[in-house]
Design a protein around this motif. Sequence first.
Motif, PDB file in Angstrom:
ATOM      1  N   THR A  71       0.826  -1.205   0.000  1.00  0.00           N
ATOM      2  CA  THR A  71       0.000   0.000   0.000  1.00  0.00           C
ATOM      3  C   THR A  71       0.862   1.258   0.000  1.00  0.00           C
ATOM      4  O   THR A  71       0.562   2.230  -0.697  1.00  0.00           O
ATOM      5  N   ARG A  72       1.946   1.240   0.751  1.00  0.00           N
ATOM      6  CA  ARG A  72       2.844   2.392   0.795  1.00  0.00           C
ATOM      7  C   ARG A  72       3.393   2.701  -0.589  1.00  0.00           C
ATOM      8  O   ARG A  72       3.460   3.863  -1.006  1.00  0.00           O
ATOM      9  N   LEU A  73       3.768   1.652  -1.341  1.00  0.00           N
ATOM     10  CA  LEU A  73       4.303   1.881  -2.682  1.00  0.00           C
ATOM     11  C   LEU A  73       3.235   2.472  -3.595  1.00  0.00           C
ATOM     12  O   LEU A  73       3.513   3.385  -4.385  1.00  0.00           O
ATOM     13  N   LEU A  74       2.006   1.988  -3.507  1.00  0.00           N
ATOM     14  CA  LEU A  74       0.926   2.550  -4.317  1.00  0.00           C
ATOM     15  C   LEU A  74       0.742   4.038  -4.014  1.00  0.00           C
ATOM     16  O   LEU A  74       0.561   4.849  -4.924  1.00  0.00           O
ATOM     17  N   LEU A  75       0.767   4.398  -2.737  1.00  0.00           N
ATOM     18  CA  LEU A  75       0.596   5.799  -2.362  1.00  0.00           C
ATOM     19  C   LEU A  75       1.764   6.656  -2.856  1.00  0.00           C
ATOM     20  O   LEU A  75       1.576   7.810  -3.260  1.00  0.00           O
ATOM     21  N   GLN A  76       2.957   6.095  -2.833  1.00  0.00           N
ATOM     22  CA  GLN A  76       4.117   6.840  -3.336  1.00  0.00           C
ATOM     23  C   GLN A  76       4.024   7.042  -4.847  1.00  0.00           C
ATOM     24  O   GLN A  76       4.398   8.106  -5.363  1.00  0.00           O
ATOM     25  N   ILE A  77       3.535   6.040  -5.559  1.00  0.00           N
ATOM     26  CA  ILE A  77       3.338   6.181  -7.007  1.00  0.00           C
ATOM     27  C   ILE A  77       2.289   7.258  -7.283  1.00  0.00           C
ATOM     28  O   ILE A  77       2.438   8.083  -8.193  1.00  0.00           O
ATOM     29  N   PHE A  78       1.224   7.255  -6.503  1.00  0.00           N
ATOM     30  CA  PHE A  78       0.184   8.283  -6.660  1.00  0.00           C
ATOM     31  C   PHE A  78       0.778   9.675  -6.445  1.00  0.00           C
ATOM     32  O   PHE A  78       0.512  10.612  -7.211  1.00  0.00           O
ATOM     33  N   GLU A  79       1.602   9.813  -5.410  1.00  0.00           N
ATOM     34  CA  GLU A  79       2.242  11.095  -5.126  1.00  0.00           C
ATOM     35  C   GLU A  79       3.177  11.499  -6.263  1.00  0.00           C
ATOM     36  O   GLU A  79       3.222  12.674  -6.664  1.00  0.00           O
ATOM     37  N   ALA A  80       3.932  10.522  -6.808  1.00  0.00           N
ATOM     38  CA  ALA A  80       4.909  10.814  -7.864  1.00  0.00           C
ATOM     39  C   ALA A  80       4.249  11.241  -9.169  1.00  0.00           C
ATOM     40  O   ALA A  80       4.891  11.849 -10.026  1.00  0.00           O
ATOM     41  N   ALA A  81       2.953  10.923  -9.332  1.00  0.00           N
ATOM     42  CA  ALA A  81       2.250  11.348 -10.541  1.00  0.00           C
ATOM     43  C   ALA A  81       2.023  12.852 -10.561  1.00  0.00           C
ATOM     44  O   ALA A  81       1.779  13.430 -11.624  1.00  0.00           O
ATOM     45  N   TYR A  82       2.119  13.488  -9.390  1.00  0.00           N
ATOM     46  CA  TYR A  82       1.824  14.917  -9.299  1.00  0.00           C
ATOM     47  C   TYR A  82       3.048  15.774  -8.980  1.00  0.00           C
ATOM     48  O   TYR A  82       3.027  16.976  -9.181  1.00  0.00           O
ATOM     49  N   ARG A  83       4.099  15.152  -8.456  1.00  0.00           N
ATOM     50  CA  ARG A  83       5.352  15.899  -8.263  1.00  0.00           C
ATOM     51  C   ARG A  83       6.516  14.916  -8.292  1.00  0.00           C
ATOM     52  O   ARG A  83       6.373  13.749  -7.939  1.00  0.00           O
ATOM     53  N   ARG A  84       7.662  15.423  -8.724  1.00  0.00           N
ATOM     54  CA  ARG A  84       8.841  14.581  -8.903  1.00  0.00           C
ATOM     55  C   ARG A  84       9.226  13.915  -7.583  1.00  0.00           C
ATOM     56  O   ARG A  84       9.189  14.526  -6.516  1.00  0.00           O
ATOM     57  N   LYS A  85       9.609  12.631  -7.706  1.00  0.00           N
ATOM     58  CA  LYS A  85       9.983  11.863  -6.527  1.00  0.00           C
ATOM     59  C   LYS A  85      11.114  10.930  -6.916  1.00  0.00           C
ATOM     60  O   LYS A  85      10.999  10.175  -7.899  1.00  0.00           O
ATOM     61  N   ALA A  86      12.202  10.976  -6.182  1.00  0.00           N
ATOM     62  CA  ALA A  86      13.378  10.163  -6.505  1.00  0.00           C
ATOM     63  C   ALA A  86      13.022   8.680  -6.501  1.00  0.00           C
ATOM     64  O   ALA A  86      12.357   8.197  -5.575  1.00  0.00           O
ATOM     65  N   GLY A  87      13.462   7.989  -7.549  1.00  0.00           N
ATOM     66  CA  GLY A  87      13.221   6.554  -7.644  1.00  0.00           C
ATOM     67  C   GLY A  87      11.897   6.182  -8.275  1.00  0.00           C
ATOM     68  O   GLY A  87      11.573   4.999  -8.387  1.00  0.00           O
ATOM     69  N   PHE A  88      11.107   7.189  -8.701  1.00  0.00           N
ATOM     70  CA  PHE A  88       9.787   6.924  -9.260  1.00  0.00           C
ATOM     71  C   PHE A  88       9.628   7.642 -10.595  1.00  0.00           C
ATOM     72  O   PHE A  88      10.015   8.800 -10.741  1.00  0.00           O
ATOM     73  N   GLU A  89       9.038   6.939 -11.539  1.00  0.00           N
ATOM     74  CA  GLU A  89       8.745   7.507 -12.851  1.00  0.00           C
ATOM     75  C   GLU A  89       7.311   7.117 -13.215  1.00  0.00           C
ATOM     76  O   GLU A  89       6.989   5.941 -13.327  1.00  0.00           O
TER      77      GLU A  89
END
Length: 489
Positions: free
Chosen positions: A301-319
């Motif tokens: 679940t944490r990874l899903l939430l981080q992916i959701f966050e990365a869709a709206y602002r840049r996040k290291a390790g996520f594309e």
Amino acid sequence: MVGQATNIVRLDGVEKHFGAVRALDGVDLRVDAGECVGLVGHNGAGKSTLMHVLAGTLAPGQGRITIAGSEQPGYSVSLAHELGIRCVFQELSLCPNLTVAENARVMHPGLTGIGWRRRAGDLIVGKLDEIFPGHGIGAGDVISDLSIGRRQMVEVARAFTETDKPVKLVILDEPTSSLDAHSAGQLLAFVRRAVANGQGIILISHLLGEILGNSDRVVVMRDGKVVVADRADAFDRDKLVAAMGAEHHERATPAAAAGAARGEKPVRIRARPERQSDGAELVAHQGEVIGLAGLAGHGQTRLLLQIFEAAYRRKAGFEVQAPVAFVAGDRQSDGVFPLWSIAENVGIRSIAAMRKGLLISPEREAELADAWRQKMKIRTPDMNNPILSLSGGNQQKALFARALASDAVIILMDDPMRGVDIGTKLEVYDLIREEALKGRTFLWYTTEMDELQNCDHVYVFRNGRIVADLRSGEVTEEKVIQSSFKEVA
């Protein structure tokens, strides 16, 4: 068959109306000592309403409630507790701002005086140890800090705790919906031990294997009525599905298997869990259905939430290469807007499509809501009704409709089938496959093994890391469980 003299509970002709909606229509039900009764039916069939009546939280409009041979005309929650009737509702009833021990005290007001918090903690943790060995929950943990799976464990354990009054009947409404396969197995093994010791259990589940494997009798409800009741060994899966009124579906072929090989389509997502030290990453291509598996609370679940966050602002390790929508599994905390209508809950992710000038067009909102009501078979006479007027499973359908009605190309799903009936699940599986063939990408965390078979690729998580990377044909329950317990450095 156990005789009538051992009835714990008997309901005769129970009716319940909510305005024009007839939720219960003359229901008869009995549960004997030392018996597990499996209760099944589609969302909106009346199962949860019936359990609310039996738990004392709803008064029936008509009918009789008899407990241990005595009719109870003034039946209530306190009387049900006094008579040894407990219920674990699908929508958990724990107080989120209190600790595990304090929530145990809520059910046992007799725990008073100096040291009550320690005694309450010992009581609930002892029962957790008995049902879920290795649970990792402390008496001082605050409920809101726990994952939904651990909250479910606390709710179940609390229902079985005893102080001055014995527990005679426990109603389990979708008790494994938030549990991984290992924890669910622990609970069901305990259920059989409780039944062997003379307690009665009502088990409500949309996982038909759980019903057939753990029930002594099965009761099928449809449209507020009991339509079939028989010994569990009189059913197999197909007979039970037919009794519920659902059609048998063949398992859909994963889209990637029917189309281009993995890697030939554009990458939609690259994500590396924070604790990943070996360079492994999650990769999802256009049109893929990617499964996230493993024990609950291990980072999915944490990874899903981080992916959701990365869709709206840049996040290291996520594309993340496209718009996203999120389907929450914990609908009460993260999904529904409880003060809004069903139509508003469905349309909130599609505001641009409903606009007419600067304002939302009521006509477009109604059209979108009605189209998805029909597509998802949301059981309601009016989409302008409050979202909380729906059963739990129908609320979940509304959340799914919200995501699929939107412009999102990536759909993140956090165990979204909690409390959804088998017929709807099969229809949603087909809908996911249809949308994937059109190019949508799905990331699907699920605690149900059968659902992983609908995925093109599965990543297994352990302690916040990816520990296994399985192609569609490699996914077996044995491999997933082995990987889930794999030690990582």
